[in-house]
Enzyme design. Structure first.
Site, PDB file in Angstrom:
ATOM      1  N   SER A  18     -29.793 -40.956  -0.617  1.00 20.69           N
ATOM      2  CA  SER A  18     -30.188 -41.312   0.736  1.00 20.69           C
ATOM      3  C   SER A  18     -31.008 -42.607   0.783  1.00 20.69           C
ATOM      4  CB  SER A  18     -30.984 -40.168   1.372  1.00 20.69           C
ATOM      5  OG  SER A  18     -32.094 -39.842   0.579  1.00 20.69           O
TER       6      SER A  18
ATOM      7  N   CYS B  44     -40.827 -26.220   7.420  1.00 17.98           N
ATOM      8  CA  CYS B  44     -39.920 -25.120   7.699  1.00 17.98           C
ATOM      9  C   CYS B  44     -38.476 -25.591   7.606  1.00 17.98           C
ATOM     10  CB  CYS B  44     -40.194 -24.576   9.096  1.00 17.98           C
ATOM     11  SG  CYS B  44     -41.778 -23.745   9.168  1.00 17.98           S
TER      12      CYS B  44
ATOM     13  N   TRP C 207     -30.111 -22.397  -0.693  1.00 16.39           N
ATOM     14  CA  TRP C 207     -30.803 -22.813   0.521  1.00 16.39           C
ATOM     15  C   TRP C 207     -30.154 -22.266   1.786  1.00 16.39           C
ATOM     16  CZ3 TRP C 207     -32.042 -28.619  -1.098  1.00 16.39           C
ATOM     17  CH2 TRP C 207     -32.963 -28.571  -2.158  1.00 16.39           C
TER      18      TRP C 207
ATOM     19  N   GLU D 285     -34.782 -23.193  -9.346  1.00 19.54           N
ATOM     20  CA  GLU D 285     -35.473 -22.212  -8.510  1.00 19.54           C
ATOM     21  C   GLU D 285     -34.658 -20.935  -8.318  1.00 19.54           C
ATOM     22  OE1 GLU D 285     -35.784 -24.725  -4.962  1.00 19.54           O
ATOM     23  OE2 GLU D 285     -34.688 -23.182  -3.883  1.00 19.54           O
TER      24      GLU D 285
ATOM     25  N   HIS E 167     -27.812 -34.556  -9.909  1.00 18.77           N
ATOM     26  CA  HIS E 167     -29.222 -34.921  -9.732  1.00 18.77           C
ATOM     27  C   HIS E 167     -30.046 -33.658  -9.562  1.00 18.77           C
ATOM     28  CE1 HIS E 167     -32.930 -36.612  -8.263  1.00 18.77           C
ATOM     29  NE2 HIS E 167     -32.852 -35.817  -7.216  1.00 18.77           N
TER      30      HIS E 167
ATOM     31  N   HIS F  71     -42.026 -40.291  -3.316  1.00 20.02           N
ATOM     32  CA  HIS F  71     -42.792 -39.562  -2.307  1.00 20.02           C
ATOM     33  C   HIS F  71     -43.883 -40.417  -1.688  1.00 20.02           C
ATOM     34  CE1 HIS F  71     -41.038 -36.317  -4.777  1.00 20.02           C
ATOM     35  NE2 HIS F  71     -40.871 -35.773  -3.594  1.00 20.02           N
TER      36      HIS F  71
END
Ligand code: GLN
Ligand code: ZN
Length: 516
Positions: A193, A276, A321, A365, A401, A454
């Site tokens: 992105s 959220c 997700w 995760e 990635h 970030h």
């Protein structure tokens, strides 16, 4: 299950225990002789599916006979993970009434508990209507042709044993890739992105509201793509990306284009902190009705002679997700998604996009809490990734990635994914993660992130050079790529260009040095 700790738990000086009988119904046996309050978690607190209350009663009625007043009933876990109220989902109710009838959000789950309580205390007859409705929903879900598709099941069942294997081993593939890619040492690329500016989001919102026509929206996104391509060329990046301007979210975008997915209007759940997300609902067998990214990627490729990287979200990440159907194993859902993505990979290849990245930031995760369950998960997760990425020519280069994760204990599984190139987030840990890759002798190409995306802060050349030199120490230089830690969608354009310029300056400097 906490069955293995039952003796300890039963000895605790507490008045009662709660156990999750949705995730681990089999642990009930271990607590059958408990002499205090037993709270039975029988309504799924982690998912959005309505319960079959008759079936739940088959478990709790005998428990009640045994425990009497000592039996409590509850959701399996905190209801933090489910959206609040289904009844506000008007679009779902109007457009997918069957699916709507199969769902229960937090409020509906507490109502299910109320019905169960009445059935237990006053008999099933006292809530006959509610139980019948619950049964009808379960029956319609079990038989729905919207969910169960013979063609999808057959495709999975008929997969040849080597369907998840590339044609040749990496050592041969990389030669075929280098032959046409012709990349310099330390090839540079991006994770996908570019800045998702206010203008991009406004255009998307206007398009969704019908205020912007499809043609105007497409033109606006194409303009963004052209800008992203132009800037990367100016910066002299080697493998370009189109910038993902057209994507609202890396999972939602694909969910909207795949069949078997549905979306809520207000189904928000906490992701972390104050962030959220509104996860898609995977309710049925998954397939890909038509190409999802080919038009955007080929448009981007038409603007440049440099290789354009196709960009997909991987099967495990889409699964992780989303809210996933609970009537078949997660591994089966994941493989269905993988095959749908593989259709896209092969279409991209056919359209001339021969570098393709399949993002899998959620692999780590998904790892089960218990080590004993790790291998089973890693096997189907790895197989799913490979299924999504096979069938293409040796000369087609598959990237993956992952963001920052604890990889040390799962490196064999990461290597078994057999991506030609993996890019990972390493800058904030000062390349510490890379040591694990090097000790393990990770065989394929690696692009460790050389700056933190970030932060809007532009790193100095010395900082990036320090990280890149560290990477060169532990990864064979011919295996090493240079890239930012992750995608740039949360950044502004100004710092993005400055940050990438620093990355390129350092790369050019080290290339010149290595050439000597
Ligand atoms: N391709 C995605 C992007 O660049 C990857 C995001 C992620 O790793 N979470 O935004
Ligand atoms: Zn990332």
């Amino acid at each position: 299950s906490v069955a293995e700790h039952a003796a300890l738990l039963k000895s605790l000086p507490v008045d009662g225990l709660h156990i999750d009988l949705v995730r681990a119904p089999e642990q009930l046996d271990a607590f059958a002789d408990y002499d205090k309050v037993l709270s039975a978690g029988v309504i799924d607190g982690r998912n959005i599916w309505r319960a079959n209350l008759n079936k739940v009663l088959e478990t709790v009625e005998p428990l009640q006979a045994k425990l009497g007043d000592r039996l409590w009933i509850s959701s399996s876990c905190s209801l933090l993970h489910t959206p609040f109220d289904l009844s506000v989902e008007e679009k779902l109710k109007a457009n997918k009434p069957d699916l709507y009838s199969w769902l229960a959000f937090t409020l509906q789950k507490t109502q299910e508990l109320r019905v169960l309580k009445a059935a237990l205390n006053e008999g099933r007859d006292s809530v006959a209507e509610e139980l019948a409705a619950s049964q009808a929903a379960a029956d319609s879900r079990a038989n729905s042709s919207e969910i169960h598709r013979a063609d999808v099941a057959k495709r999975l069942a008929d997969l040849p044993a080597n369907a998840d294997q590339r044609k040749s081993p990496f050592a041969d593939r990389i030669k075929a890739q280098q032959a046409w890619l012709n990349l310099p040492l330390l090839p540079t690329t991006n994770i996908g992105s570019f800045p998702q500016t206010t203008e991009i989001r406004q255009a998307r919102a206007a398009f969704k509201k019908g205020e912007l026509s499809a043609a105007d929206y497409e033109a606006a996104m194409k303009k963004e793509i052209a800008l992203v391509v132009e800037e990367q060329e100016k910066l002299d990046l080697d493998v370009l990306v189109h910038g993902e301007a057209e994507r609202n979210d890396m999972v939602e975008y694909f969910g909207e284009l795949l069949s078997g997915f549905a979306f809520t209007q207000y189904g928000w759940v906490q992701s972390y902190g104050s962030r959220c997300v509104k996860p898609p609902i995977i309710f049925g067998d998954v397939s890909r009705p038509e190409a999802m990214t080919v038009a955007w990627s080929t448009y981007a490729q038409s603007l440049t002679k440099r290789p354009m990287k196709g960009m997909l979200t991987g099967p495990v990440t889409i699964l992780q997700w989303s809210f996933v159907r609970n009537d078949i194993p997660r591994s089966t859902v994941c493989k269905q998604i993988a095959l749908a993505l593989n259709d896209e990979v092969l279409d991209l290849e056919k359209a001339g996009i021969k570098v393709i990245q399949i993002d899998e930031p959620a692999i780590r995760e998904g790892l089960p809490l218990k080590r004993a369950d790790w291998d089973a998960y890693l096997n189907w997760a790895g197989e799913s990734f490979r299924l999504s990425s096979t069938g293409c020519e040796d000369s087609t280069q598959i990237h993956t990635h992952m963001c920052y994760s604890e990889f040390n204990d799962i490196l064999p599984a990461i290597a078994a994914m057999d991506a030609d190139v993996i890019t990972i987030e390493t800058s904030r840990s000062d390349m510490e993660l890379l040591t694990a890759f090097s000790e393990f002798k990770y065989p394929n190409d690696i692009g460790p992130g050389v700056y933190d995306i970030h932060s809007p802060r532009v790193p100095t050349e010395a900082e990036v050079e320090h990280l890149l030199r560290k990477a060169i120490e532990v990864v064979p230089v011919e295996r090493l790529w240079v890239n930012p830690d992750c995608g740039l969608k949360t950044r502004g354009w100004k710092e993005t260009l400055e940050q990438l310029q620093v990355m390129m300056n350092v790369t050019h400097k080290l290339r010149a040095e290595l050439a000597k």
